[in-house]
Scaffold this active site. Structure first.
Site, PDB file in Angstrom:
ATOM      1  N   ASP A 230       0.852  -0.960  -0.151  1.00  8.65           N
ATOM      2  CA  ASP A 230      -0.094  -0.231   0.087  1.00  8.65           C
ATOM      3  C   ASP A 230       1.056   1.102   0.007  1.00  8.65           C
ATOM      4  O   ASP A 230       2.041   1.065   0.182  1.00  8.65           O
ATOM      5  CB  ASP A 230      -0.877  -0.053   1.263  1.00  8.65           C
ATOM      6  CG  ASP A 230      -2.178   1.090   0.934  1.00  8.65           C
ATOM      7  OD1 ASP A 230      -1.936   1.744   0.145  1.00  8.65           O
ATOM      8  OD2 ASP A 230      -3.179   0.762   1.728  1.00  8.65           O
TER       9      ASP A 230
HETATM   10  C1  BGC Z   1      -4.897   3.399   0.148  1.00  6.99           C
HETATM   11  C2  BGC Z   1      -4.908   2.268  -1.011  1.00  6.99           C
HETATM   12  C3  BGC Z   1      -4.839   3.301  -2.226  1.00  6.99           C
HETATM   13  C4  BGC Z   1      -3.421   3.867  -2.185  1.00  6.99           C
HETATM   14  C5  BGC Z   1      -3.186   4.873  -3.532  1.00  6.99           C
HETATM   15  C6  BGC Z   1      -3.647   4.313   0.258  1.00  6.99           C
HETATM   16  O1  BGC Z   1      -3.615   5.260   1.138  1.00  6.99           O
HETATM   17  O2  BGC Z   1      -4.960   2.591   1.352  1.00  6.99           O
HETATM   18  O3  BGC Z   1      -6.309   1.743  -1.138  1.00  6.99           O
HETATM   19  O4  BGC Z   1      -4.818   2.496  -3.361  1.00  6.99           O
HETATM   20  O5  BGC Z   1      -3.642   4.918  -0.967  1.00  6.99           O
HETATM   21  O6  BGC Z   1      -3.984   5.646  -3.424  1.00  6.99           O
END
Ligand code: BGC
Length: 811
Positions: A230
């Protein structure tokens, strides 16, 4: 592109290190001299969020127009995974048009508590529903040649502590509840990628969790794609690669690239391990290079229509005394600013910028429906506005029916933070009370991403829950309210009376260590057995019509069990019915939920029509995970098949006998069996025995570290300065947005900056660095920690040290 083996021989270690990290928030690195292209990855899951201006880090900024589909909570309430598939296909078409290679979706985490701020992005409290919808979504997207990233792997059930938290979960709950949807999506839909979560699982960060990323995901489930972090979830990058985490996102952190290069040279990271990750990236590049056909015509309008269709199927009628459907002849008063400022999506990384929104007001006006409208309350605020309230009450005198458009705002529920309770704003509940007291019929049309308390429920005439219905949600609401379509959604989550009644309340968000003490008793598995009085049970939803169930028959063939029933539409409206098949567990040597959902079907029936509905499941689905023997065990005995309209409305039952299973010895001590015979209401003393983990996380570390949250930095003077300066910078955006004139643009900016303001204090210094795209360097992060701990000279020296990153391939 050359063959992977050739490329592995031609690539330098520096190039390999670059290939396994991101760049610019959304791109991966390519190697131009070997014609290895970059890939573009972006959010998901309710539409394509492609940023126009890349801003580093989370990249929350200005997004290109795309379709805002209903959020996952709404899609799942349709109980028809076909919608997830069609939505996936449509989003993939938008990805192709925008040259996006991988969509960061779907989210298949289990809703452990209704308080989780991000529940709107997840499907259900039940792994079967989450798995089926996730599978259909991935199949839809990938059928067009665009990849998916199934997220957030795993046991990520809160937002407050997502960066620094540790989820302590017993292995059986993991297998049967939290991992099951991931397992099913991975096995059935073969996603190109999986995204690991920020949190630790049983003491090890998901981004370097060998058990999750290698033993389970790859060795056991056969996943052959890329695992990415993530955004900012990397901890020790080398440990990550060793554990099976291939891609560091958003990347651009020189410290990480350097540690890969140095680790390979020193032998800490065997070159074979690095090559394995590089090879997986090259496979992903190959997969994404498949020929894709561009859709013709105005795809955005076609997709908006599809989003509307799904919204109609996902809305749930929760009460009706006959006031709905409306006839058009009512003396109608409409109250609530959500009528003209409908909340149709959730905030955070999934925030879409649709080209057009149809609010309920637009849809009413389009139909020429006569009504009086009073705002009554303002969206975004929970404070009462007495002048607006009085105006609504005055107008009520002239009306016979009041439609109240209300719900939660993005300030109360969003990615990045959790709710503390399920209460709706005073400005809505007090006004609802007063409107109900006028004696007029009051219909609540609700917009929310998760359950709310409804103390006024018994006094309402009717209630239609739209959840978060996407860009044309107003059109869907009007069609349902006026009976152009019969409501057919059912809840894919239980609605407790209040948060206090939930299975994990005794420990939810009390500290960074989340003890999943309720084990397998999640959602209806808890309420059923604990005998909790609910506002609405799992699977509940009304129709304007009514359905009769008859003629239950069951066939057992080898592993497969087929259940058939006849369903008759014996009401006055054509419409769909959702039939649910639960299996009540046998008398067992282990603790089990009372019953579990094993299959479901949604069918459309014309007035008077009868259809035979067939539902299947495998008898092996009835197995439990035996922790001692480390395998699934199917117990022989008698199980009850319960065909139901909801978890609390069982219509037909029959017994089946399972003989092909076995009589395994219980893996549990008598103490554990006694503590879990019924769901525990607080952390039982045997919980550590159940999990094998003792981390209670009560004592904060004396010294601040990279793992401390920004909020914890307030413990020291220098830390307070750091906290204040970071918050000053991010609050500036929020204040700027507040000062803007009322507009859609202002709302979007407010939501985005509010999300960051709320989330940042919970972020760890490490994760801030890892998600900064290289702007907040590792060196600076260490320097800040030293300063905050009072080591001024060392801190300053570290801050002033200059490090020059190696250029990226092609630079
Ligand atoms: C979120 C993800 C997301 C990523 C990119 C993260 O903070 O938890 O779900 O895909 O950011 O935006």
């Amino acid at each position: 592109m050359k063959s992977k083996n050739k490329l592995l021989n031609l690539l330098t270690i520096e190039e390999k290190a670059a290939l396994i990290e991101g760049n610019d928030s959304w791109n991966t690195n390519g190697v131009p001299r070997l014609d290895i292209p970059k890939l573009f990855l972006t959010d998901g899951p309710h539409g394509l969020r492609k940023v126009r201006t890349v801003s580093g880090g989370f990249g929350i900024s200005d997004n290109a127009h795309s379709t805002a589909f209903p959020t996952s909570v709404t899609v799942a309430s349709s109980w028809n995974p076909e919608h997830a598939r069609r939505m996936g296909e449509a989003i993939a078409e938008e990805c192709i048009a925008e040259e996006v290679d991988v969509l960061l979706a779907p989210g298949v985490n289990i809703k452990r508590s209704p308080l989780c701020g991000r529940n709107f992005e997840y499907y259900s409290e039940d792994p079967l529903i989450s798995g089926d919808f996730g599978t259909a979504f991935v199949q839809g997207v990938q059928s067009k040649g665009v990849g998916c990233s199934v997220k957030h792997f795993a046991a990520n059930s809160n937002e407050n502590y997502r960066f620094v938290g540790n989820s302590v979960v017993d292995e059986r709950a993991l297998r049967e509840i939290y991992l099951r949807a991931f397992e099913s999506v991975v096995k059935k839909a073969k996603p190109y990628t999986v995204m690991c979560s920020y949190n630790q699982l049983n003491g090890t960060f998901a981004s370097q969790n060998q058990l999750l990323l290698s033993s389970l995901l790859r060795d056991e489930w056969g996943f052959d794609g890329v695992v990415m972090t993530d955004w900012g979830a990397t901890c020790d990058r080398v440990e990550g690669v060793l554990a099976g985490c291939d891609l560091d996102m958003p990347g651009g952190v020189w410290h990480n690239r350097k540690s890969i290069i140095e680790g390979t040279l020193s032998g800490r990271l065997p070159i074979s391990k690095l090559d394995q990750s590089v090879e997986r990236i090259l496979t992903l590049v190959d997969r994404c290079a498949s020929k894709k056909s561009k859709a013709n015509g105005d795809i955005l309008e076609a997709h908006a229509q599809l989003s509307c269709e799904i919204a109609k199927e996902g809305a749930v009628l929760l009460k009706n005394d006959g006031t709905l459907p409306l006839s058009g002849k009512e003396k109608l008063l409409v109250v609530g600013e959500m009528f003209e400022k409908m909340r149709y999506q959730g905030a955070g990384s999934s925030l879409i910028n649709p080209p057009r929104v149809i609010t309920p007001k637009n849809a009413f006006d389009e139909r020429g429906i006569p009504y009086i409208y009073e705002k009554g309350f303002r969206c975004f605020y929970t404070d009462r506005d007495f002048a607006l309230e009085q105006a609504a009450l005055d107008a009520a005198k002239e009306a016979d029916t009041i439609l109240f458009f209300g719900g939660l705002s993005d300030f109360e529920e969003s990615e990045g933070f959790d709710r503390e309770h399920m209460v709706m704003g005073d400005n809505q509940t007090k006004l609802l009370d007063a409107l109900i007291a006028t004696g007029k019929k009051v219909v609540l049309v609700l917009f929310t991403g998760a359950p709310v308390e409804l103390p006024f429920f018994d006094r309402l005439s009717s209630m239609l829950n739209m959840y978060l219905p996407g860009m044309y949600g107003g059109e869907a609401a009007a069609a349902l309210l006026y009976g152009e379509v019969t409501p057919s959604g059912k809840l894919a989550e239980s609605w407790p009376m209040s948060a206090r009644d939930t299975s994990c309340y005794a420990d939810y968000n009390l500290s960074a260590v989340s003890q999943y003490y309720e084990s397998i008793y999640v959602g209806y598995r808890f309420y059923d057995k604990a005998g909790t009085k609910l506002r609405f049970p799992f699977g509940f939803g009304l129709s304007y019509s009514s359905f009769h169930y008859s003629n239950l028959s069951i066939k057992q063939h080898g592993n497969e069990i087929t259940v058939m029933i006849d369903v008759t539409n014996n009401g006055n409206f054509s419409g769909s019915e959702i039939v649910q098949l639960y299996v009540r567990n046998n008398k067992s040597k282990v603790f089990k939920a009372d019953k579990e959902l094993r299959a479901f079907r949604k069918e459309f029936l014309a007035v008077g029509e009868t259809q035979t509905i067939e539902m299947k499941f495998d008898q092996s689905d009835l197995s439990y995970w035996n922790v001692k023997e480390q395998r699934w065990v199917l117990e022989n005995g008698s199980y009850e098949i319960a065909v139901a309209a909801s978890a609390a409305d069982i219509r037909l039952t029959a017994q089946i006998n399972i003989n092909g299973g076995e009589e395994a010895v219980t893996p549990y001590s008598d103490e554990i069996l006694a503590a879990y015979d019924v769901p525990p209401l607080r952390i039982p003393s045997v919980f550590a025995d159940l999990t094998g983990h003792t981390d209670r996380g009560t004592k904060p570390e004396p010294a601040l570290s990279l793992e401390s949250s920004l909020f914890e930095f307030k413990r020291s003077l220098m830390g307070r300065l750091l906290f204040a300066s970071v918050m000053y910078v991010i609050q500036k955006d929020y204040k700027k947005a507040l000062a803007m004139p009322d507009s859609l643009e202002r709302d979007t900016r407010l939501k985005n900056s509010h999300f960051v303001v709320k989330m940042m204090p919970y972020n760890s210094i490490r994760s801030m660095c890892m998600s900064s795209g290289g702007k907040f360097t590792y060196q600076t992060a260490i320097g800040f920690v030293e300063l905050a701990n009072g080591n001024l000279i060392r801190g300053l020296k570290t801050l002033l040290k200059k490090e020059k990153p190696l250029p990226l391939p092609g630079e």
